[in-house]
Design an enzyme around this catalytic site. Sequence first.
Site, mmCIF file in Angstrom:
data_model
loop_
_atom_site.group_PDB
_atom_site.id
_atom_site.type_symbol
_atom_site.label_atom_id
_atom_site.label_comp_id
_atom_site.label_asym_id
_atom_site.label_seq_id
_atom_site.Cartn_x
_atom_site.Cartn_y
_atom_site.Cartn_z
ATOM 1 N N ARG A 86 0.843 -1.190 0.000
ATOM 2 C CA ARG A 86 0.000 0.000 0.000
ATOM 3 C C ARG A 86 0.884 1.247 0.000
ATOM 4 O O ARG A 86 1.776 1.383 0.836
ATOM 5 C CB ARG A 86 -0.904 0.014 1.235
ATOM 6 C CG ARG A 86 -1.748 1.277 1.325
ATOM 7 C CD ARG A 86 -2.529 1.382 2.624
ATOM 8 N NE ARG A 86 -3.134 2.708 2.719
ATOM 9 C CZ ARG A 86 -3.760 3.183 3.787
ATOM 10 N NH1 ARG A 86 -3.874 2.438 4.892
ATOM 11 N NH2 ARG A 86 -4.274 4.410 3.781
ATOM 12 N N HIS A 99 -3.637 10.908 1.324
ATOM 13 C CA HIS A 99 -3.247 10.640 2.710
ATOM 14 C C HIS A 99 -2.878 11.965 3.379
ATOM 15 O O HIS A 99 -1.734 12.172 3.784
ATOM 16 C CB HIS A 99 -2.087 9.653 2.743
ATOM 17 C CG HIS A 99 -1.946 8.930 4.051
ATOM 18 N ND1 HIS A 99 -1.943 7.557 4.160
ATOM 19 C CD2 HIS A 99 -1.815 9.391 5.323
ATOM 20 C CE1 HIS A 99 -1.800 7.206 5.432
ATOM 21 N NE2 HIS A 99 -1.715 8.305 6.152
ATOM 22 N N GLU A 115 -8.548 7.949 6.497
ATOM 23 C CA GLU A 115 -8.985 8.475 7.796
ATOM 24 C C GLU A 115 -9.350 9.967 7.750
ATOM 25 O O GLU A 115 -8.684 10.797 8.381
ATOM 26 C CB GLU A 115 -7.891 8.271 8.834
ATOM 27 C CG GLU A 115 -7.518 6.837 9.102
ATOM 28 C CD GLU A 115 -6.352 6.724 10.080
ATOM 29 O OE1 GLU A 115 -6.022 7.731 10.751
ATOM 30 O OE2 GLU A 115 -5.757 5.649 10.183
ATOM 31 N N ASN A 143 -8.067 0.275 9.637
ATOM 32 C CA ASN A 143 -6.758 0.510 10.245
ATOM 33 C C ASN A 143 -6.882 0.182 11.726
ATOM 34 O O ASN A 143 -7.566 0.901 12.465
ATOM 35 C CB ASN A 143 -6.333 1.967 10.069
ATOM 36 C CG ASN A 143 -6.173 2.373 8.612
ATOM 37 O OD1 ASN A 143 -6.145 1.519 7.722
ATOM 38 N ND2 ASN A 143 -6.073 3.663 8.352
ATOM 39 N N TYR A 152 -5.158 -0.480 15.478
ATOM 40 C CA TYR A 152 -3.999 -0.283 16.334
ATOM 41 C C TYR A 152 -4.276 -0.555 17.810
ATOM 42 O O TYR A 152 -3.404 -1.036 18.524
ATOM 43 C CB TYR A 152 -3.491 1.164 16.213
ATOM 44 C CG TYR A 152 -2.860 1.499 14.898
ATOM 45 C CD1 TYR A 152 -1.508 1.272 14.669
ATOM 46 C CD2 TYR A 152 -3.610 2.046 13.861
ATOM 47 C CE1 TYR A 152 -0.908 1.577 13.456
ATOM 48 C CE2 TYR A 152 -3.027 2.355 12.637
ATOM 49 C CZ TYR A 152 -1.681 2.124 12.441
ATOM 50 O OH TYR A 152 -1.100 2.425 11.234
ATOM 51 N N GLU A 173 -4.096 -1.087 7.679
ATOM 52 C CA GLU A 173 -2.962 -0.695 8.508
ATOM 53 C C GLU A 173 -3.032 -1.483 9.800
ATOM 54 O O GLU A 173 -4.111 -1.679 10.364
ATOM 55 C CB GLU A 173 -2.969 0.798 8.872
ATOM 56 C CG GLU A 173 -2.660 1.753 7.764
ATOM 57 C CD GLU A 173 -2.644 3.218 8.260
ATOM 58 O OE1 GLU A 173 -2.405 3.452 9.470
ATOM 59 O OE2 GLU A 173 -2.881 4.116 7.435
#
Length: 519
Positions: free
Chosen positions: A92, A136, A182, A313, A315, A376
């Site tokens: 990516r 991004h 995002e 994504n 985390y 991600e």
Amino acid sequence: MTMRSILILPLFSLLINAQDSGKLPIAWGFGTSAYQIEGAWNVDGKSPSIWDAWYNDPSRQDKPNAFVANDHYHRMKEDIGYLGQLGATAYRFSVAWSRILPDCSGKVNEAGVKFYSDMIDEIIRNGAMPILTMYHWDIPQSCHDQYQSWMNRKVIDDFTNYADVLFQNYGDRVQYFLTLNEPSAQCGFGYAQKFWPPGLGLTESARYVCQHHANLAHGSAVQLARQKYSNRNFKFGMPLIATWGVPLSSSKADLDAQDRFMTFQTKWNWGPLIDGDYPAIMKSDRVIGKYLPKYTIKDMAIMKGTIDFIAINYYSASYVQNRPGAEGNYSTTWTKDGVAIGPVSGTDWQAVYTPGIRGILQWLHKTFNMEIMVSECGTSVRNESKMSLLQVVRDTFRVNFFEGITKHLYDAISIDKLPVTSFIAWSLVDNFEWNTYDQRFGVIAINRTSLNLTRTIKDSALFLNNYFTQNTKSPFKNTLGSASGPTIGSNGGSQTNSDIFHFNWNYIITIIYLNLLII
């Protein structure tokens, strides 16, 4: 042909395919973004993005910046070569809008187009599927100068025009497109607040207007692609970050709060892109309902049904409990009975909780029932910037993180049968984390004290290489050649590239077969 050779042929076929039997059908690899690694902010016709302008301001010229970053613009082939050496089957990356259209719209910068075209060829040549992120957070400063960028509906047309340039030039080799990464982060930190560029610091409503326009820009670009390039099998997603919510208790109130927490994080964007509008629970919320702009019937038609897969994504995680009167009628905490949900990484917003990857994938499948991409997933290591190179390379904390993540990812696919088709580890290399180089997510270290920004592979990269090449097989086809680039063994690791392994194994089987024919 002898009878012996006829009998051997089925055995030959079975041996060729045996190495891939039982493997999970998932592509894996790494991710990066243009601003964080490229550098060359004013080279070959590129104009400043809002981030370049932000750090060129006299008040910030003593701050860390990405004017050089990892110098990826000049070392692209070297960096992409690591994909082949690590056996990655997906990569990516993002395109810098201001490198393609320096004036926001209008004349195309051919040097910028060529750079990403060459990159895509290198990605494919190294055995990986390119996943292209259109945006991004680095909108051209020229867009902002002309009309305040994401605060103005004009950005919808300009983003669509920019997307068309990408489709024209890269659509022959790219199937998976991620439109805007995002949106909530940039809209909150850069438009409602002043922490990020453009640093407007407007009212809270600006965050909602910005996201409103981001949803429409996505929808408009996808609609154009489907109409103009209907013969292409493009797939579109919008990657969102979501924290996995663990109910603080088993009470119905907290279980319902968990669902609201997940809904508010994801359906702010995906709701309009799937159903054409924000979910009713958000529109009726006492806190945020008053901020949500209204979509027209025409707007709804532009957005509805414009994502083909869920891009998440992942985390972190937190406990969630019911809290009447708060936004969404819930509140979150990292601790329960004085015990943290997980260790805090080198980033103060990340509490590591690896079972959350399975939980969030289960919730996404139940809620949306679509193909899922983990777009991600990664962690930083506390104080890594202060460690010796040997300590940095032996990144046990990150290895442990990925060990937990891959275990729960495997269960999500093999036991839960969830339609996860790709996993992107964040990130390929240590990079500029928007205002610092001290928070490092890369599986390849960048020596910032070295004039040539030396790259060194970390143990976490070798773990991912070993795990995924042993346990997975990409469901996507790759038609170009063999891997190239730096050798894993150059920093003490072992050469385990999957493409090389497959080649050697098939070669050996072929030699055995030919010798048996001669007998």
